[in-house]
Design an enzyme around this catalytic site. Structure first.
Site, PDB file in Angstrom:
ATOM      1  N   ALA A 515       0.832  -1.199   0.000  1.00  0.00           N
ATOM      2  CA  ALA A 515       0.000   0.000   0.000  1.00  0.00           C
ATOM      3  C   ALA A 515       0.868   1.251   0.000  1.00  0.00           C
ATOM      4  O   ALA A 515       0.599   2.215  -0.716  1.00  0.00           O
ATOM      5  CB  ALA A 515      -0.921  -0.012   1.218  1.00  0.00           C
ATOM      6  N   PRO A 637     -10.124   1.746   6.443  1.00  0.00           N
ATOM      7  CA  PRO A 637     -10.196   1.030   7.726  1.00  0.00           C
ATOM      8  C   PRO A 637     -10.786  -0.366   7.594  1.00  0.00           C
ATOM      9  O   PRO A 637     -10.410  -1.266   8.334  1.00  0.00           O
ATOM     10  CB  PRO A 637     -11.112   1.917   8.578  1.00  0.00           C
ATOM     11  CG  PRO A 637     -11.111   3.243   7.917  1.00  0.00           C
ATOM     12  CD  PRO A 637     -10.861   3.012   6.459  1.00  0.00           C
ATOM     13  N   GLN A 643      -7.015  -7.079   7.284  1.00  0.00           N
ATOM     14  CA  GLN A 643      -5.621  -7.530   7.228  1.00  0.00           C
ATOM     15  C   GLN A 643      -5.078  -7.788   8.625  1.00  0.00           C
ATOM     16  O   GLN A 643      -4.420  -8.786   8.884  1.00  0.00           O
ATOM     17  CB  GLN A 643      -4.768  -6.439   6.562  1.00  0.00           C
ATOM     18  CG  GLN A 643      -4.812  -6.466   5.076  1.00  0.00           C
ATOM     19  CD  GLN A 643      -3.846  -7.497   4.539  1.00  0.00           C
ATOM     20  OE1 GLN A 643      -2.652  -7.299   4.524  1.00  0.00           O
ATOM     21  NE2 GLN A 643      -4.369  -8.617   4.145  1.00  0.00           N
ATOM     22  N   LYS A 706       2.193   3.284   6.500  1.00  0.00           N
ATOM     23  CA  LYS A 706       3.258   2.391   6.976  1.00  0.00           C
ATOM     24  C   LYS A 706       2.977   0.922   6.642  1.00  0.00           C
ATOM     25  O   LYS A 706       3.875   0.206   6.224  1.00  0.00           O
ATOM     26  CB  LYS A 706       3.478   2.561   8.478  1.00  0.00           C
ATOM     27  CG  LYS A 706       4.153   3.906   8.804  1.00  0.00           C
ATOM     28  CD  LYS A 706       4.198   4.196  10.288  1.00  0.00           C
ATOM     29  CE  LYS A 706       5.444   3.674  10.959  1.00  0.00           C
ATOM     30  NZ  LYS A 706       5.526   4.140  12.369  1.00  0.00           N
ATOM     31  N   GLY A 709       0.081  -5.402   6.679  1.00  0.00           N
ATOM     32  CA  GLY A 709       0.033  -6.794   6.231  1.00  0.00           C
ATOM     33  C   GLY A 709       0.549  -7.803   7.232  1.00  0.00           C
ATOM     34  O   GLY A 709       0.090  -8.928   7.270  1.00  0.00           O
ATOM     35  N   GLU A 710       1.526  -7.440   8.009  1.00  0.00           N
ATOM     36  CA  GLU A 710       2.181  -8.430   8.857  1.00  0.00           C
ATOM     37  C   GLU A 710       2.056  -8.152  10.338  1.00  0.00           C
ATOM     38  O   GLU A 710       2.074  -9.071  11.157  1.00  0.00           O
ATOM     39  CB  GLU A 710       3.671  -8.536   8.525  1.00  0.00           C
ATOM     40  CG  GLU A 710       4.009  -8.017   7.163  1.00  0.00           C
ATOM     41  CD  GLU A 710       4.659  -9.024   6.233  1.00  0.00           C
ATOM     42  OE1 GLU A 710       4.858 -10.163   6.641  1.00  0.00           O
ATOM     43  OE2 GLU A 710       4.940  -8.632   5.090  1.00  0.00           O
TER      44      GLU A 710
END
Lengths: 752, 334, 170
Positions: A515, A637, A643, A706, A709-710
């Site tokens: 992103a 959001p 995610q 920022k 994903g993780e």
């Protein structure tokens, strides 16, 4: 003005996905399609002494049986993470080049047949004989020969890191914790099996490939086969999950291309579920030892963090144990070393939360133990060790929000009501416990230039193109939002074109960067179109905006107007028609900040979990999870929460369910199926609360994004493990935490 | 996938005759194990005779208060059949916990009894496995055996019988009714399941062409108070680490009748007769349950990775029986 | 009592044959071998790729379709055995161009990410309502035959509850 960024827009590809019309890589209809099946090595190490292909070839409907004799020499390409934007093979080894076997499942032959069924059947008829040799596949087998490599993680990271004097810091501490954690290997097991469909037209190759980066596929296959990238086109819109497994480009992709060239037909190669355990790397078996030194007031004096893990015969791969783990707290001293065991496995690879999922787990369980020994509340202990700067470099954070995450997460979870003493809460047969942990994930600027193109038509609609693909993160949705925002258009008036390497170059959206990096390029492309038209209007005597300062012109719904006098304005279309413009377009590019950007770059969060441990049976069920995260600016959001929620449940799964078991005698994974490799089902998943804390960040790109994903996975496993300890008083040092780990800690008078 | 011929039978005799006509003929019912294992190249039938149209899917009450379950009745239908759910809750519960809703819709009761083991070495079609390839050895004994059996094992095979429903049926003394080339017969279910011994490839006494037509569950008042407890890592959709099928009648705090069987721990659905004998006529107390469980598991032959099952099984037995005893007391009828 | 098994055996062939299926209300004929699964018949022969192959072993639920209205796994069903049954796939959920309420609810609740398990989840979710197993404490268990590796489970439950409540409120 209706903000498009930050809106809870539904997914742009939602309709295709719920109607079944979304076509994944194995679902492209092609005339003359043949099906390929890989024959994998049955031994973990040794030499192929013979391959008898006659029965397979004579089975009927078989187009070819390929062995190493049928394959051309393939170039050796170094292992470089796909984020860097170049060729990115998952391992430097390429199969079917000689007779050596280095790991079980290594492709040794490929059968191409007219039907799926016949390909599989004929593959079972290929007779391969081996001269086997003893193999090493576990830490236990290779510990004595462990070595310290120079670099790990595809050359990304040094194997050793230090600041201050950790030995001194530990020695001078009032109190210490010394804990070792063992992690079972993990396989991503995306639900869509790896699939490549390869089509040659003369010397041009088209690939449909379930991947995380179509550019990486293009460049890797080009490098391996010595082809020009301009002759390779990769088309992939939908990808059925990746989680890191498709970040690198694995041998089957190129094998599919070679098979198609051999039979002169389009070929689809799908990896079976069992082969999913030997086709794309894994999170490696690892052991981490964390030593903490602290003063009585909780201030850390030193952290020592060591890891040993298994890598392949070819590459020095370890996911880094202590990127975030060395940055989270203001300990004056840190030292960490990675050591490797060479094993007969594939090269391990990125797995969701690479490095941090295990590294922060270890640190955060040790911190929990420290909190207990100090008698300090675990949240408070973290607060006391917050750092205003990146402790490794002394640079200020580009943005943080860590304290806010801890505070808001604790509040939402109801942490204050907690009795800190373990084993105090019981509901019937269930022991109830709560735990928390910090979360963090790095923002890294290893990517290259990102590009996107925006084209606006005179009717006020736009098409924005970039060589991205959608593997479930929602990236195509947020890119559409970013484009609409910059153009001043409604979401429905913008269409994103993606999934084609002929589009402007975007890097592999890995490392939670998708992103951030691609949206920057999309933003610049769209903003360039808007700025051009705004400037045109301001300079156009026929425009109501003539003479206005472009900085004071806003666009909403395709209409340009003065910010302080919305009545004065005109639409893009009116302006463009006057100027005989059918459309206008611009390329947007974004270059990442330099690697030595003087900021600490980390995304922060805090995780909380409530678990129930069956007092008799030792089963653990998670009742509730709360995560608070500060991922910079949140573009959407709804998709961001999804995610993060998914990541948190991955952490739950890592803590309680997932482990691939190596049969060290045979050198093969022993539970290579979705019946035996346990991933969570619906009944395992508790309700998950995600709190988003927006922080301003003007370092990480034009939008201050920022990444989400993780980080959801980082710390959530530790929160659960800490909750299990709180419920039972017993700390398990092995993941996944299973019944047999807990039974010894649960009262059982009748056992005698 | 190996080619095979396919035929679809409308009546039992034709189905049997068709299977018998080829040595590699097999029945095909729900297919949830069979199609999977054919695709894995573990099973290699030359002919599959589809028996799903045979009229063997009824669930009927028997005069003694028991129930006759057709061999082709589906797990989902049996679980919800009133006669089963009310009079034999342990069967319903075992069925509902025995597979996902989709699999339960497909899988037949006969197929459930005949399902093959989940041992990864049996299923991978290549590892040494005496069950799949007699004489080739057992990779599980020296390999990964966390899920394997601790009771009824042999040095040839330690694979756990995977069925949940069969555990309940074994506890209730069900009878397997069959029809085959030599006529009809009724086999007590405990004899239907064979221990691996030296012939792990033989799992049941069915001959080639012999078809399970029905499963009779005899009437038993005790069974109204019965339950199935399944312990597993995942909350659902997983085979048992340990399971307990239990029915118990407690009168004046004494065990008046008890049926107990274990799943997940043995090479066949394991009737816990030692524990039953230990409990019958004695006090229905936690201590007695624990002692009975200890005796039942005393002959266990665990290996390093499945040693926990010995204790887990005991804990599960105590949990299951305690819950039944508590239920009795709460009911206040005795 | 000996039973005389004297009926003449049926012909069985492993060769391709014409198989007539009813899929989403339409009759279709295809020439396939007996070993072709219903899943592969749908995906490779009929072009109905909405039904997904995740494991081909009955362990993931991505291939869930309905046979006569009941949810089954198409990977463990032979296509030839589907003759005489009404097969419904995700492509048959829509009413004309209109999304099924469950499809709309999945979008609204973000009940998927990569989308690969979604058709199977939808077929189970709609069946769940028919089965009467959509109580709050039942949904999770009765949806546990469908793995979502992205772990959208809480959102899937939200979507099902919404459709259940809307249906009950009418």
């Amino acid at each position: 003005m209706t903000a498009v960024i930050g809106r809870e827009a539904v997914r742009v590809d939602g309709r295709e996905k719920v109607t079944g019309s979304a076509r994944y890589s194995g679902e492209i209809a092609l005339p003359g399609l043949a099906y390929a099946e890989i024959v994998g090595a049955l031994v973990a190490r040794g030499r192929i002494t013979s391959i008898d292909t006659r029965a397979a070839e004579n089975a009927g409907g078989v187009a070819a049986v390929l062995t190493r004799r049928d394959l051309p020499a393939v170039n050796r390409v170094p292992l470089v993470p796909s984020l860097m934007g170049g060729p990115a093979p998952g391992e430097t080894f390429f199969p079917m080049q000689d007779d050596e076997v280095h790991y079980a499942g290594q492709p040794v032959a490929i059968v191409v047949a007219d039907s799926l069924e016949q390909a599989r059947y004929a593959a079972s008829l290929v007779e391969v004989s081996y001269a086997g040799a003893p193999s090493v596949t576990t830490i236990g087998q290779g510990r004595g020969d462990a070595y310290e490599p120079e670099k790990i993680f595809g050359g990304f990271m040094p194997a050793r890191s230090r600041r201050g004097d950790a030995r001194d810091g530990l020695a001078s501490a009032d109190l210490g914790v010394d804990a070792t954690f063992r992690f079972a290997p993990n396989h991503h097991n995306a639900l869509e099996p790896m699939t490549t469909t390869a089509v040659w037209e003369d010397d041009r190759l088209t690939l449909y490939d379930s991947c995380q980066g179509i550019k990486a596929v293009q460049l890797t296959v080009a490098a391996l086969l010595g082809m020009s990238p301009s002759r390779i086109r990769v088309l992939t819109r939908y990808v059925g999950g990746a989680f890191g497994s498709k970040a690198m480009v694995w041998p089957h992709v190129t094998l599919a291309a070679l098979a198609a060239r051999h039979v002169r037909r389009p070929v689809r190669l799908t990896v079976s579920r069992a082969q999913m355990f030997t086709s794309y790397g894994h999170r490696e078996e690892q052991e981490q030892r964390v030593r903490l030194g602290a003063r009585r007031d909780g201030a850390l004096t030193a952290i020592r963090h060591d890891k040993i893990s298994v890598t392949s015969p070819f590459d020095d791969w370890a996911e880094p144990a202590f990127c975030a783990a060395s940055q989270l707290y203001a300990a004056p001293a840190f030292e960490g070393v990675h050591r490797l065991v060479r094993g007969n496995t594939m090269t391990p690879t990125f797995t969701r939360g690479p490095g941090e999922a295990a590294g922060v787990f270890s640190l955060e369980c040790a911190m929990d133990e420290l909190a207990g020994r100090l008698g300090i509340d675990p949240v408070e202990l973290r607060m006391r060790n917050l750092s205003d700067v990146d402790p490794n470099t002394g640079h200020p954070w580009s943005s943080s929000g860590f304290a806010e995450c801890l505070r808001r997460g604790a509040e939402r979870f109801g942490w204050d009501a907690r009795d800190p003493r373990p084993g105090r809460e019981r509901e019937g047969d269930q022991l109830i416990g709560t735990g928390m942990a910090a979360a963090a994930y790095p923002v890294a600027f290893f990517m290259r230039t990102q590009r996107a193109r925006a084209r606006l038509y005179a009717d006020g609609t736009a098409v924005v193109g970039t060589a991205a693909q959608e593997f479930g993160t929602g990236m195509t949705t947020v890119l559409t939002q970013v484009a609409a925002d910059a153009l001043g258009l409604g979401l429905d008036d913008v269409r994103l074109d993606y999934g084609d390497t002929d589009l402007p170059t975007a890097g592999s959206p890995v490392g939670s960067n998708g992103a951030m990096m691609v949206s920057a390029a999309v933003h610049y492309a769209a903003a360039a179109v808007r700025d051009r038209l705004v400037a045109l209007a301001a300079g156009d005597p026929a425009s109501p905006l003539h003479g206005a300062d472009p900085a004071w012109i806003t666009v909403d719904g395709g209409r340009m107007a003065l910010a302080d006098d919305p009545g004065a304005g005109e639409s893009y279309g009116e302006l463009m028609e006057r100027h005989l413009m059918g459309d206008t377009e611009a390329l947007g590019t974004w270059d990442p900040p330099p690697l030595d950007t003087p900021y600490g770059l980390l995304t922060f969060g805090a995780q909380f979990a409530r678990v129930a441990v069956d007092a008799d049976l030792g089963t653990v069920r998670v009742r509730h999870m709360v995560g608070a995260f500060a991922p910079g600016r949140v573009l959407n959001p709804r998709t961001a929460r999804s995610q993060l929620m998914g990541g948190m449940l991955w952490g739950m799964s890592q803590a309680l369910l997932e482990g691939t078991h190596m049969d060290a005698g045979l050198g093969r994974w022993a539970n290579a199926s979705l019946g035996d490799y346990l991933v969570p089902v619906n009944a395992d998943a508790p309700e998950v609360d995600v709190e988003l804390i927006e922080v301003d960040d003007d370092v990480t790109g034009p939008l201050g994004v920022k990444g989400v994903g993780e980080i959801g996975q980082v710390g959530s496993g530790a929160a659960i493990a800490n909750a299990v300890h709180h419920a039972t008083g017993h700390r398990v040092h092995e993941l996944p935490i299973t019944v047999e780990d807990l039974l010894p800690a649960l009262e059982w008078e009748a056992g005698r | 996938m190996r080619p095979f011929a396919y035929a679809r039978a409308d009546d039992v005799d034709t189905a049997i005759a068709t299977v018998l006509a080829r040595p590699d003929g097999e029945f095909l019912a729900g297919g949830t194990t069979e199609i999977d294992l054919v695709r894995q190249d573990v099973l290699r039938p030359g002919l599959l005779v589809d028996i799903n149209d045979l009229p063997l899917d009824r669930v009927d009450d028997l005069p003694d208060g028991g129930v006759r379950i057709g061999g082709l009745a589906r797990m989902s239908d049996v679980a919800e059949a009133p006669g089963v759910a009310e009079r034999f809750p342990v069967i319903s519960e075992a069925l509902l916990q025995g597979a996902s809703p989709q699999l339960r819709t497909m899988a037949s009761m006969a197929g459930n009894l005949c399902q093959r083991v989940r041992c990864g070495y049996f299923r991978d079609a290549v590892s040494p496995c005496n069950k799949r390839d007699p004489g080739s050895g057992c990779a599980a004994i020296t390999g990964f055996h966390r899920g394997h059996a601790v009771l009824g094992t042999s040095d040839k095979c330690i694979a756990t019988h995977p069925s949940d429903a069969a555990v309940a049926l074994v506890a209730l003394d069900a009878v397997v009714r069959t029809r085959g080339p030599h006529g009809e017969r009724a086999v007590p279910i405990d004899e239907f399941f064979l221990l691996p011994g030296d012939t792990p490839e033989r799992e049941h006494p069915l001959e080639h062409g012999e078809l399970i037509t029905a499963i009779d569950v005899p009437g038993a008042a005790t069974a109204r108070r019965s339950s199935y407890l399944k312990v597993r890592d995942r909350a659902s959709y997983e085979f048992a680490l340990v399971s307990v099928a239990a029915a118990m009648d407690v009168r004046y705090r004494t065990v008046a009748d008890i049926r107990l069987a274990l799943g997940g721990v043995a090479t066949k659905p394991w009737r816990a007769r030692t524990a039953e004998r230990s409990l019958l006529g004695g006090p229905a107390t936690r201590e007695a349950f624990a002692e009975a469980a200890r005796r039942e598991l005393a002959p266990a032959t665990p290996l390093p990775q499945n040693e926990f099952k010995v204790e887990l099984a005991q804990r599960a037995i105590v949990r299951a029986l305690t819950a039944l005893a508590d239920g009795d007391e709460e009911g206040g009828t005795r | 009592m000996a039973i005389h098994v004297g009926s003449p055996p049926l012909e069985g062939t492993s060769k391709a044959r014409t198989v007539a299926l009813t899929v989403n209300g339409e009759g279709v004929e295809l020439r396939i071998e007996p070993r072709v699964s219903l899943l592969d018949a749908l995906r490779e022969h009929l072009g109905l790729t909405g039904t997904k192959k995740g494991c081909d072993q009955g362990t993931c639920g991505a291939c869930t379709v309905w046979s006569d209205g009941r949810r089954v796994l198409s990977c463990l069903t032979l296509a030839v055995a589907g003759e005489g049954h009404e097969i419904t796939t995700v492509e048959g959920l829509q009413d004309g161009g209109e999304l099924h309420p469950m499809q709309a609810a999945f979008i609204a609740h973000d009940a998927f990410q990569c989308g690969y398990c979604t058709p199977g989840q939808l077929m189970s979710a709609v069946a769940l309502l028919e089965e009467g197993r959509a109580a709050d404490d039942e949904i999770a268990e009765w949806m546990s035959g469908n793995i979502c590796r992205c772990a959208a489970y809480p959102n899937i439950r939200d979507a099902i509850r919404e459709v259940r409540d809307a249906a009950g409120g009418e």
